[in-house]
Design an enzyme around this catalytic site. Sequence first.
Site, short mmCIF file in Angstrom:
data_model
loop_
_atom_site.label_atom_id
_atom_site.label_comp_id
_atom_site.label_asym_id
_atom_site.label_seq_id
_atom_site.Cartn_x
_atom_site.Cartn_y
_atom_site.Cartn_z
N HIS A 16 0.80 -1.22 0.00
CA HIS A 16 0.00 0.00 0.00
C HIS A 16 0.84 1.27 0.00
O HIS A 16 0.29 2.38 -0.10
CB HIS A 16 -1.00 0.00 1.17
CG HIS A 16 -0.43 0.41 2.49
ND1 HIS A 16 -0.10 -0.49 3.49
CD2 HIS A 16 -0.15 1.63 3.00
CE1 HIS A 16 0.34 0.16 4.54
NE2 HIS A 16 0.33 1.45 4.27
N ASP A 67 -0.50 -7.48 1.80
CA ASP A 67 0.06 -6.13 1.72
C ASP A 67 1.60 -6.20 1.79
O ASP A 67 2.22 -5.77 2.76
CB ASP A 67 -0.50 -5.28 2.86
CG ASP A 67 -0.08 -3.83 2.80
OD1 ASP A 67 0.37 -3.38 1.73
OD2 ASP A 67 -0.21 -3.14 3.83
N SER A 190 4.63 1.99 7.98
CA SER A 190 4.14 0.90 7.14
C SER A 190 5.26 0.28 6.31
O SER A 190 6.09 1.00 5.73
CB SER A 190 3.04 1.41 6.20
OG SER A 190 1.92 1.84 6.93
#
Length: 263
Positions: A16, A67, A190
């Site tokens: 992402h 992801d 992330s």
Amino acid sequence: MPRLSGEPLLVLTAAHCFKFGDEQKHVKVQIDDGQGREKKVINFRLHPKYNITAKKDKGVLEFYDYDVALIQLEEYVQISSSVRPICIPCTQETSDALQLVGVSTCKQQEELLLKNDIERVSFLTKRTESLVVEKDAHVKLGGLRDNCIKHALTAPNITATDPKVAVTDNFLCTGGLDPFRDHLACKGDSGGAVFKDYEQRTIQVALVSWGTKNLCQLRSVNVESDQTSRDFHINLFRVVDFLKEILGDDTQNVYSTLEFLKD
């Protein structure tokens, strides 16, 4: 990620972190290795099953299953105490680090690294250009997992009534106050490694994906969970096929491949 002297680095991150339509020229990787912070990208690949809109009609506006992505850098990276490779699951190299004698399996590694209902893990948070801090959290496994993932339903843009719609078996769950008050990841964390130290070696078991709350507005060094905040991390043991396809590809001669275990 694998690297020998004179070879480019491969960077493991979250899918992402990329936008639809991104090309290599759009991707920037900053590594403070003393040779220039920004590194050129040759290629990047997202997990083929990653689809953020896959469960939009089931009450999950943003679905983060699978992801994970890999970035191949064009330039070499100077390895040091602050910039170094990390062991990933289901490779012979990790079996050696875990001191598993003889023919070992992926399952053995997982049972060794994630064997308890509560497993302490660490991740890194960048606070300033020069400050990176290590944080601790605790993965809830076994009979504790369902109670952990149920708080996914409190996340914005999730209207599903079953947490397992948003949190598949590919995720590890951390956060909350019981039995320990965990640190939380912040936006910008992330794709970072979720890792364990074992016998003076560092093994990555997951990567930071998403969380239910943003408690990091003040950018405190130690952002801690509240009762219902949770973080979800992609379990690398569940995406081995993707990692093996790239990192175990011995048909190329650009970078050294890893030896993946058969089981």
